[in-house]
Enzyme design. Structure first.
Site: not given
Length: 108
Positions: A18-20
């Protein structure tokens, strides 16, 4: 009309977690619902506001982490279903394109 709390737990299968970009997609989707939507790594909490991109990005949830969702409101069930589906779809990221652009001769 009674407000209902709905909960779900979904494992992140997105290779980059769950990155940017996924965090922005998740918060934008959460904001489309009137329900109060919260997110945690553990069913006992601590819970964060799933409509806050800063808080969601700060989780830094890796692949394999389990996201716990909780929503309270008239459209809580719809919110949980939509957010769970987004996680199951790997946040609509195209992983094949990433692999195809690695190494010599890509794009040929």
């Amino acid at each position: 009309m009674t407000e209902t709390t709905i909960k779900a737990a979904i494992e992140i299968t997105n290779p980059t977690g769950l990155h940017a970009r996924p965090a922005v997609k998740m918060t934008k989707l959460a904001k489309t619902f009137a329900a109060r939507v919260q997110l945690a790594f553990d069913a006992a909490g601590p819970w964060i506001d799933a409509k806050s991109v800063v808080k969601v990005m700060a989780l830094k949830a890796p692949k394999g982490a389990v996201l716990h969702f909780s929503a309270n409101g008239t459209d809580a069930a719809e919110a949980i279903a939509a957010l769970s589906d987004l996680v199951r779809r790997d946040f609509d990221e195209n992983h094949e394109g990433v692999a195809a652009n690695v190494g010599p001769g890509h794009g040929a």
